[in-house]
Scaffold this active site. Structure first.
Site, PDB file in Angstrom:
ATOM      1  N   TYR A 251       4.530   1.386   4.186  1.00  0.00           N
ATOM      2  CA  TYR A 251       3.526   0.926   5.076  1.00  0.00           C
ATOM      3  C   TYR A 251       3.077  -0.398   4.392  1.00  0.00           C
ATOM      4  O   TYR A 251       3.778  -0.570   3.503  1.00  0.00           O
ATOM      5  CB  TYR A 251       1.916   1.805   5.159  1.00  0.00           C
ATOM      6  N   HIS A 297       6.042  -0.952  -0.398  1.00  0.00           N
ATOM      7  CA  HIS A 297       6.265  -2.207   0.827  1.00  0.00           C
ATOM      8  C   HIS A 297       7.675  -2.668   0.547  1.00  0.00           C
ATOM      9  O   HIS A 297       8.273  -2.886  -0.586  1.00  0.00           O
ATOM     10  CB  HIS A 297       5.192  -3.119   0.388  1.00  0.00           C
TER      11      HIS A 297
END
Ligand code: C5P
Length: 321
Positions: A251, A297
């Protein structure tokens, strides 16, 4: 005859003086919209550059979806099944509460308002998005950051002791329960919820103080003006992941989410404190940890997208030291 000539010369003088006044006023304050709007009546904002000008940039227009509001309201809080499933998968917790009941409870504690959707040819909202990179150290960006109308900071980001490099003002502080810090009365808390429990935590932290644990211990209470608390909309969260990151990483990072929030509510965006420092370290400006960028990430993909936004003149990037 002589009188008429004098009158004509006087009139000419007035016209020239007035024109020069407008011209120098516009140069002195380039964000002043008078001249620009007169020359380009269709400009969407009154700043020097409006990032909302889409016509010239199909790539940007392709990625940007203005119909999704970045901040949650009662009305936009209803999640599609797909979004809810994706959002719930981000961080697992043992007990799942009923999302819509929690949202209802939330809006009894914080205001339910539509904010920042006031783009207009008269508006020039300049924003500074300040990440936590060590490249801010010695940058002397403090005054420049403070000169923006909105200043976004995130997570632990301190300003005291770092004023010369990071500035003093914070209008919006983006955080989640595990990164929460106390705020002053004027700063907006922007909560990024990764799970329903995060919204429950916020309600608790502003009222009873009963929730002290998520997947790790979190502050039972938080100092923040509850009239200024806003929630990052999970639907927008998924849009950032799908439309912009195209599924890269698990995400988006707090920094990238904050940048996208700014892209949607500001007219001009300047980015500070993103990326590695000169020696290639990914560390925080207030710590001496020199840790490598890790986690869930895709830092490289986010960095490349951010660079594309710079290349396409949508944002300005201040790379620091
Ligand atoms: O480390 P933290 O998540 O608190 O930092 C906030 C944001 O600042 C990150 O999500 C990232 O986008 C940005 N950052 C960065 N380079 C660093 C540290 C942080 O780009 N060295």
């Amino acid at each position: 005859m002589l009188r008429r000539r004098i009158r004509t010369i006087a009139l000419l003088f007035c016209v020239i003086t007035f024109t020069m006044f407008l011209f120098s006023y516009s140069l002195w304050d380039p964000s002043h919209f008078f001249f620009k709007q007169a020359l380009h009546p269709k400009r969407p904002c009154s700043c020097r550059h409006c990032l909302t000008e889409l016509d010239d940039d199909p790539w940007f227009a392709d990625h940007l979806n203005r119909s999704i509001h970045p901040l949650m309201t009662r009305e936009n809080s209803v999640l599609s099944e797909e979004t809810y499933k994706w959002w719930q998968s981000l961080q697992s917790v043992k007990q799942r509460a009923n999302f819509s009941e929690v949202v209802e409870e939330l809006f009894q504690v914080i205001p339910d308002e539509v904010l920042y959707m006031d783009a207009s040819p008269m508006r020039c909202r300049t924003c500074a998005v300040v990440g936590n990179s060590g490249n801010l150290i010695g940058s002397d960006y403090g005054d420049l950051i403070d000169s923006s109308k909105f200043v976004f900071r995130m997570n632990h980001a301190p300003t005291r002791g770092f004023e010369m490099d990071v500035g003093t003002r914070t209008t919006h502080h983006v955080m989640y329960p595990e990164s929460a810090i106390d705020l002053d009365n004027d700063t907006r808390l922007v909560l990024i919820p990764y799970k329903t429990l995060d919204i429950q935590w916020l309600i608790s932290a502003l009222t009873t103080g009963t929730i002290k644990q998520t997947y790790q211990s979190v502050p039972a209470r938080i100092k923040a003006n509850r009239d200024k608390v806003v929630i990052y909309n999970p639907t927008f969260f998924k849009y950032v992941y799908d439309n912009w990151l195209e599924g890269h990483g698990r995400y988006p990072s707090t920094g990238f989410l904050s940048l996208l929030l700014a892209l949607h509510i500001c007219d001009e965006v300047s980015v500070f404190g993103f990326g590695a420092d000169q020696s290639g370290s990914w560390h925080h400006y207030w710590e001496d940890n020199h840790m490598k960028h890790t986690g869930v990430h895709d830092g490289d993909y986010e960095h490349n997208l951010t660079s594309l936004l710079v290349e396409n003149h949508k944002i300005k990037m201040f790379r620091g030291t």
